[in-house]
Design a protein around this motif. Structure first.
Motif, PDB file in Angstrom:
ATOM      1  N   ILE A  37      49.673  -3.028  68.241  1.00 16.67           N
ATOM      2  CA  ILE A  37      48.233  -3.484  68.392  1.00 16.67           C
ATOM      3  C   ILE A  37      47.485  -2.373  68.666  1.00 16.67           C
ATOM      4  CG2 ILE A  37      46.606  -5.235  69.060  1.00 16.67           C
ATOM      5  CD1 ILE A  37      48.877  -6.251  67.219  1.00 16.67           C
ATOM      6  N   PHE A  38      47.937  -1.656  69.767  1.00 18.66           N
ATOM      7  CA  PHE A  38      47.167  -0.573  70.116  1.00 18.66           C
ATOM      8  C   PHE A  38      47.016   0.571  68.951  1.00 18.66           C
ATOM      9  CE2 PHE A  38      47.217   3.922  71.884  1.00 18.66           C
ATOM     10  CZ  PHE A  38      46.345   3.887  72.931  1.00 18.66           C
ATOM     11  N   ASN A  39      48.188   0.890  68.262  1.00 19.57           N
ATOM     12  CA  ASN A  39      48.183   1.675  67.324  1.00 19.57           C
ATOM     13  C   ASN A  39      47.037   1.343  66.381  1.00 19.57           C
ATOM     14  OD1 ASN A  39      50.173   3.169  68.466  1.00 19.57           O
ATOM     15  ND2 ASN A  39      52.098   2.206  67.230  1.00 19.57           N
ATOM     16  N   THR A  40      46.985   0.123  65.896  1.00 21.04           N
ATOM     17  CA  THR A  40      46.128  -0.302  64.992  1.00 21.04           C
ATOM     18  C   THR A  40      44.555  -0.144  65.312  1.00 21.04           C
ATOM     19  OG1 THR A  40      47.667  -1.694  63.793  1.00 21.04           O
ATOM     20  CG2 THR A  40      45.190  -2.187  63.524  1.00 21.04           C
ATOM     21  N   ALA A  41      44.481  -0.462  66.901  1.00 20.03           N
ATOM     22  CA  ALA A  41      43.100  -0.071  67.455  1.00 20.03           C
ATOM     23  C   ALA A  41      42.719   1.275  67.264  1.00 20.03           C
ATOM     24  CB  ALA A  41      43.108  -0.656  68.800  1.00 20.03           C
ATOM     25  N   ILE A  42      43.695   2.229  67.393  1.00 21.29           N
ATOM     26  CA  ILE A  42      43.586   3.763  67.388  1.00 21.29           C
ATOM     27  C   ILE A  42      43.083   4.099  66.141  1.00 21.29           C
ATOM     28  CG2 ILE A  42      44.430   5.930  67.624  1.00 21.29           C
ATOM     29  CD1 ILE A  42      43.832   4.712  70.447  1.00 21.29           C
ATOM     30  N   GLY A  43      43.886   3.487  65.110  1.00 20.54           N
ATOM     31  CA  GLY A  43      43.642   3.845  63.711  1.00 20.54           C
ATOM     32  C   GLY A  43      42.284   3.540  63.165  1.00 20.54           C
TER      33      GLY A  43
ATOM     34  N   SER B 242      31.433 -11.695  72.792  1.00 16.78           N
ATOM     35  CA  SER B 242      30.248 -11.579  72.368  1.00 16.78           C
ATOM     36  C   SER B 242      30.118 -11.851  70.856  1.00 16.78           C
ATOM     37  CB  SER B 242      29.596 -10.366  72.642  1.00 16.78           C
ATOM     38  OG  SER B 242      30.303  -9.309  72.059  1.00 16.78           O
ATOM     39  N   PRO B 243      28.929 -12.131  70.125  1.00 18.26           N
ATOM     40  CA  PRO B 243      28.642 -12.477  68.815  1.00 18.26           C
ATOM     41  C   PRO B 243      29.156 -11.507  67.921  1.00 18.26           C
ATOM     42  CG  PRO B 243      26.781 -13.343  69.881  1.00 18.26           C
ATOM     43  CD  PRO B 243      27.768 -12.433  71.271  1.00 18.26           C
ATOM     44  N   ASP B 244      29.031 -10.054  68.345  1.00 17.60           N
ATOM     45  CA  ASP B 244      29.364  -8.812  67.608  1.00 17.60           C
ATOM     46  C   ASP B 244      30.747  -8.901  67.062  1.00 17.60           C
ATOM     47  OD1 ASP B 244      29.970  -8.279  70.301  1.00 17.60           O
ATOM     48  OD2 ASP B 244      29.915  -5.997  69.798  1.00 17.60           O
ATOM     49  N   VAL B 245      31.827  -9.445  68.024  1.00 16.38           N
ATOM     50  CA  VAL B 245      33.149  -9.781  67.500  1.00 16.38           C
ATOM     51  C   VAL B 245      33.244 -10.682  66.440  1.00 16.38           C
ATOM     52  CG1 VAL B 245      35.474 -10.114  68.348  1.00 16.38           C
ATOM     53  CG2 VAL B 245      34.056  -9.292  70.028  1.00 16.38           C
ATOM     54  N   THR B 246      33.588 -10.102  65.312  1.00 13.71           N
ATOM     55  CA  THR B 246      33.590 -10.944  63.993  1.00 13.71           C
ATOM     56  C   THR B 246      34.722 -11.122  63.663  1.00 13.71           C
ATOM     57  OG1 THR B 246      33.165  -8.994  62.652  1.00 13.71           O
ATOM     58  CG2 THR B 246      31.160 -10.238  63.409  1.00 13.71           C
ATOM     59  N   ALA B 247      35.768 -10.180  63.894  1.00 14.07           N
ATOM     60  CA  ALA B 247      37.418 -10.409  63.472  1.00 14.07           C
ATOM     61  C   ALA B 247      38.265 -10.016  64.729  1.00 14.07           C
ATOM     62  CB  ALA B 247      37.550  -9.342  62.428  1.00 14.07           C
ATOM     63  N   LEU B 248      39.372 -10.961  64.432  1.00 12.17           N
ATOM     64  CA  LEU B 248      40.453 -10.517  65.620  1.00 12.17           C
ATOM     65  C   LEU B 248      41.899 -10.374  65.090  1.00 12.17           C
ATOM     66  CD1 LEU B 248      39.949 -14.014  67.777  1.00 12.17           C
ATOM     67  CD2 LEU B 248      38.823 -11.624  68.192  1.00 12.17           C
ATOM     68  N   TYR B 249      42.439  -9.318  65.466  1.00 11.72           N
ATOM     69  CA  TYR B 249      43.728  -8.874  64.699  1.00 11.72           C
ATOM     70  C   TYR B 249      44.848  -8.938  65.753  1.00 11.72           C
ATOM     71  CZ  TYR B 249      47.665  -5.795  63.385  1.00 11.72           C
ATOM     72  OH  TYR B 249      48.643  -5.217  63.085  1.00 11.72           O
ATOM     73  N   PHE B 250      45.911  -9.883  65.633  1.00 11.86           N
ATOM     74  CA  PHE B 250      46.847 -10.031  66.454  1.00 11.86           C
ATOM     75  C   PHE B 250      48.293  -9.734  65.753  1.00 11.86           C
ATOM     76  CE2 PHE B 250      43.687 -13.691  67.032  1.00 11.86           C
ATOM     77  CZ  PHE B 250      43.765 -13.546  68.333  1.00 11.86           C
ATOM     78  N   GLY B 251      49.380  -9.457  66.759  1.00  8.04           N
ATOM     79  CA  GLY B 251      50.775  -9.107  66.191  1.00  8.04           C
ATOM     80  C   GLY B 251      51.668  -8.585  67.320  1.00  8.04           C
ATOM     81  N   GLY B 252      52.660  -7.979  66.725  1.00 12.97           N
ATOM     82  CA  GLY B 252      53.846  -7.388  67.433  1.00 12.97           C
ATOM     83  C   GLY B 252      54.467  -8.539  68.559  1.00 12.97           C
ATOM     84  N   ILE B 253      54.950  -7.549  69.578  1.00 16.75           N
ATOM     85  CA  ILE B 253      55.958  -8.195  70.245  1.00 16.75           C
ATOM     86  C   ILE B 253      55.128  -8.805  71.471  1.00 16.75           C
ATOM     87  CG2 ILE B 253      57.712  -6.397  70.338  1.00 16.75           C
ATOM     88  CD1 ILE B 253      56.580  -5.267  73.028  1.00 16.75           C
ATOM     89  N   SER B 254      53.836  -8.768  71.544  1.00 14.45           N
ATOM     90  CA  SER B 254      52.930  -9.507  72.306  1.00 14.45           C
ATOM     91  C   SER B 254      53.056 -11.021  71.969  1.00 14.45           C
ATOM     92  CB  SER B 254      51.485  -9.074  72.254  1.00 14.45           C
ATOM     93  OG  SER B 254      51.087  -8.854  71.026  1.00 14.45           O
TER      94      SER B 254
ATOM     95  N   CYS C 222      44.117  -7.436  69.388  1.00 11.23           N
ATOM     96  CA  CYS C 222      44.645  -8.375  70.623  1.00 11.23           C
ATOM     97  C   CYS C 222      46.297  -8.173  70.658  1.00 11.23           C
ATOM     98  CB  CYS C 222      44.153  -9.836  70.543  1.00 11.23           C
ATOM     99  SG  CYS C 222      42.050  -9.953  70.180  1.00 11.23           S
ATOM    100  N   GLY C 223      46.570  -7.562  71.636  1.00 14.10           N
ATOM    101  CA  GLY C 223      48.045  -7.432  71.530  1.00 14.10           C
ATOM    102  C   GLY C 223      48.378  -6.192  72.691  1.00 14.10           C
ATOM    103  N   GLU C 224      49.750  -5.803  72.408  1.00 11.91           N
ATOM    104  CA  GLU C 224      50.365  -5.038  73.186  1.00 11.91           C
ATOM    105  C   GLU C 224      49.861  -3.486  73.303  1.00 11.91           C
ATOM    106  OE1 GLU C 224      53.280  -4.726  70.087  1.00 11.91           O
ATOM    107  OE2 GLU C 224      51.880  -6.047  71.017  1.00 11.91           O
ATOM    108  N   ALA C 225      49.877  -2.856  74.283  1.00 14.93           N
ATOM    109  CA  ALA C 225      49.651  -1.580  74.550  1.00 14.93           C
ATOM    110  C   ALA C 225      50.983  -1.034  75.512  1.00 14.93           C
ATOM    111  CB  ALA C 225      48.405  -1.124  75.341  1.00 14.93           C
TER     112      ALA C 225
ATOM    113  N   LEU D 291      42.072  -5.773  73.442  1.00 12.25           N
ATOM    114  CA  LEU D 291      41.996  -6.697  74.351  1.00 12.25           C
ATOM    115  C   LEU D 291      43.528  -6.709  74.657  1.00 12.25           C
ATOM    116  CD1 LEU D 291      41.430  -9.186  76.248  1.00 12.25           C
ATOM    117  CD2 LEU D 291      41.529 -10.696  74.239  1.00 12.25           C
ATOM    118  N   SER D 292      44.056  -6.546  75.966  1.00 15.43           N
ATOM    119  CA  SER D 292      45.412  -6.588  76.424  1.00 15.43           C
ATOM    120  C   SER D 292      45.283  -6.362  78.078  1.00 15.43           C
ATOM    121  CB  SER D 292      46.157  -5.320  76.011  1.00 15.43           C
ATOM    122  OG  SER D 292      47.526  -5.593  75.981  1.00 15.43           O
TER     123      SER D 292
END
Length: 310
Positions: free
Chosen positions: A32-38, A117-129, A5-8, A49-50
């Motif tokens: 956050i985009f980079n972490t998602a891609i990784g 939805s329930p299949d989302v078990t973890a959220l990752y946040f950070g960055g300039i967002s 969850c954060g900037e792209a 989510l952005s």
């Protein structure tokens, strides 16, 4: 699924042209985009989510997410422009000039929070967002709403020069840290959060007193450590690499950490408390491996699982 969850944004990377002058090439990016891609490239079920634009750069971002097997189903689409970050490289180190006024990513409001939805078990946040408003309040509201049901990892990736209202930003960060299970900071971030004297270990322990279960501290070429609420700690060295640039290094380190914890089954509220020092040592080691590959390439270009024999 891990929902990042954060900037792209678009990193405009300086590149010599055929005529010899320096131009800029648009690369998809954002912490956050980079972490998602990784994560997607490491085979972990991942969503993003952005606020994403419908302009040509927004289409590039969505296409690149799909190419790395990251779902953009939760993204909020609009016809506002995409954030641009012009990059200057000096000795392999990156500095940025942002163009972020009235962009699709920045203009998210808390009223736009999606149902997860329930299949989302973890959220990752950070960055300039977490700095730029109103989107910073959107992400803070999501973390506070869902922190009791979903694992939260937070990497503020603090950029002091980008902060307009330090008191407001610190207050928001404090609110989010209270609900975070894992906080990742660089040694510079840690000193900004807790200025003054004190060892890294002392400052990390001070943060665990806020409610954070595990504090990860990265020190660049000196490696990384993880600190637990009970005082236990582990560390790993950095992986050797021939550095091309450091764009996305910390972001892809995070993808390695999260990928290991996901594969080991720890990224749920029921299991997060079971993470021990040996588990974190393995997670940090994978983060270091992933980051070493990224810094050896131009831009944020995380490795695929098969490149690491995973």
């Amino acid at each position: 699924m891990i929902l990042c969850c954060g900037e792209a944004l678009i990193d405009m990377i300086p590149t010599p042209t055929g005529a010899g002058a320096e131009g800029f090439v648009p690369h998809s990016g954002g912490a956050i985009f980079n972490t998602a891609i990784g994560l997607g490239r490491l085979g972990v079920p991942t969503g993003f989510l952005s606020g994403l634009s419908t302009d040509l750069f927004g289409q590039q971002l969505v296409s690149d997410l799909a190419a790395s097997h990251v779902s953009a189903d939760y993204a909020v689409r609009s016809d506002l422009p995409t954030t641009l970050a012009f990059v200057r490289l000096s000795g392999g180190q990156a500095s940025y000039t942002f163009y972020d006024e009235n962009t699709a990513g920045r203009m998210l409001e808390p009223e736009q929070l999606p149902h997860l939805s329930p299949d989302v078990t973890a959220l990752y946040f950070g960055g300039i967002s977490l700095i730029s408003e109103p989107c910073a309040e959107f992400y803070a509201a999501l973390a506070l709403r869902d922190g009791a049901q979903r694992v939260i990892m937070l990497d503020p990736n603090i950029r002091p020069g980008f902060i307009r209202d330090e008191a407001r930003y610190r207050a928001r960060l404090d609110r989010m840290m209270v609900g975070a299970d894992i906080l990742k900071v660089s040694d510079e971030d840690l000193d900004w959060i807790l200025p003054g004297s004190g060892t890294t270990e002392d400052k990390a322990m001070s943060i665990t007193e806020k409610g954070v279960r595990i504090v990860i501290v990265t020190r660049g070429s000196a490696g990384a450590s993880a600190h637990f609420t009970d005082g236990r700690a582990v560390s790993v060295p950095a992986q050797k690499a021939v550095v091309v640039d450091t764009v996305g290094a910390g972001d892809t380190f995070n993808s390695g950490v999260l990928a290991h914890l996901s594969r080991a089954g720890f990224l749920s509220k029921a299991r997060i408390k079971d993470i021990g020092p040996a588990d974190m040592e393995d997670a940090l080691a994978l983060g270091a491996r992933v980051a070493a590959v990224t810094v050896a390439r131009a831009g944020a270009n995380p490795p695929w699982a098969q490149e690491l024999n995973l």
